[in-house]
Enzyme design. Structure first.
Site, PDB file in Angstrom:
ATOM      1  N   GLU A 102       0.933   3.809   1.838  1.00 58.05           N
ATOM      2  CA  GLU A 102       1.382   4.194   3.174  1.00 58.05           C
ATOM      3  C   GLU A 102       2.557   3.349   3.640  1.00 58.05           C
ATOM      4  O   GLU A 102       3.523   3.861   4.214  1.00 58.05           O
ATOM      5  CB  GLU A 102       0.239   4.071   4.192  1.00 58.05           C
ATOM      6  CG  GLU A 102      -0.978   4.902   3.872  1.00 58.05           C
ATOM      7  CD  GLU A 102      -2.054   4.125   3.111  1.00 58.05           C
ATOM      8  OE1 GLU A 102      -1.723   3.425   2.122  1.00 58.05           O
ATOM      9  OE2 GLU A 102      -3.226   4.211   3.507  1.00 58.05           O
ATOM     10  N   HIS A 161       0.853  -1.185   0.000  1.00 57.49           N
ATOM     11  CA  HIS A 161       0.000   0.000   0.000  1.00 57.49           C
ATOM     12  C   HIS A 161       0.893   1.240   0.000  1.00 57.49           C
ATOM     13  O   HIS A 161       2.021   1.204   0.503  1.00 57.49           O
ATOM     14  CB  HIS A 161      -0.879   0.019   1.240  1.00 57.49           C
ATOM     15  CG  HIS A 161      -1.961  -0.997   1.235  1.00 57.49           C
ATOM     16  ND1 HIS A 161      -3.066  -0.892   2.055  1.00 57.49           N
ATOM     17  CD2 HIS A 161      -2.137  -2.143   0.524  1.00 57.49           C
ATOM     18  CE1 HIS A 161      -3.869  -1.921   1.844  1.00 57.49           C
ATOM     19  NE2 HIS A 161      -3.311  -2.698   0.928  1.00 57.49           N
ATOM     20  N   CYS A 178      -2.113  -0.398   7.520  1.00 59.67           N
ATOM     21  CA  CYS A 178      -1.389   0.860   7.375  1.00 59.67           C
ATOM     22  C   CYS A 178      -1.439   1.694   8.649  1.00 59.67           C
ATOM     23  O   CYS A 178      -0.430   2.296   9.035  1.00 59.67           O
ATOM     24  CB  CYS A 178      -1.932   1.635   6.182  1.00 59.67           C
ATOM     25  SG  CYS A 178      -1.589   0.781   4.617  1.00 59.67           S
ATOM     26  N   CYS A 210      -6.144   1.571   5.871  1.00 57.43           N
ATOM     27  CA  CYS A 210      -6.667   0.306   6.379  1.00 57.43           C
ATOM     28  C   CYS A 210      -5.976  -0.029   7.707  1.00 57.43           C
ATOM     29  O   CYS A 210      -5.078   0.680   8.161  1.00 57.43           O
ATOM     30  CB  CYS A 210      -6.412  -0.807   5.364  1.00 57.43           C
ATOM     31  SG  CYS A 210      -4.665  -1.260   5.215  1.00 57.43           S
TER      32      CYS A 210
END
Length: 151
Positions: A54, A52, A85, A82
């Site tokens: 992040e 991701h 993260c 999420c």
């Protein structure tokens, strides 16, 4: 730079991801009013669900600073993070999180659950949402609309 200018940089990252057919989420990490890391989703590129924006950004910032300890850093991300993260941010000791648009399906900074609730973990992250919300949301809407039209 202002928070809107930093979010604009995260949007640029989201657009890079979109152009690579990644879900268009972008992130930047700022320390002392300077961007030290930037990233977009790389899940498709690496065939890795942990890539991701992040998480990639946290890794880049740690490498840049030579430490995983990011307590004097702020993150700007175009979409509410999420659970994975948010966990990475808590463990990295991010100081403040700025979010563009919330994610009612899997967001963990208040939408589905709030993993940033003060006192929940050993580190508290300040949180602000709605930074360039319309712009951040539109990028995602357009991306998924295009995906549906191709089916």
């Amino acid at each position: 730079m202002s928070k809107e200018e930093f979010m604009q940089e995260a949007i640029k990252e989201a657009l890079k991801g979109r152009d690579l057919d990644e879900v268009p989420v972008g992130a930047v990490i700022v320390k002392d009013d300077k961007i030290i890391a930037r990233a977009h989703n790389e899940k498709e590129k690496h065939k890795d669900a942990t890539k991701h924006a992040e998480m990639v950004c946290l890794s880049k910032a740690a490498k840049e600073l030579g430490s995983w300890w990011l307590e004097d850093c702020d993150m700007y991300v175009t979409l509410e993070p999420c659970a994975m993260c948010v966990g990475g941010m808590i463990n990295s000791r991010i100081r403040k999180l700025y979010v563009g648009t919330m994610d009612p399906k899997s967001g963990c900074a208040g939408s589905v659950v709030n993993l940033l609730a003060p006192g929940l973990f050993n580190h508290n992250i300040e949180f602000e949402n709605g930074v360039l919300e319309k712009e951040c949301g539109q990028i995602l809407s357009d991306f998924f609309k295009g995906k549906r039209q191709k089916k």
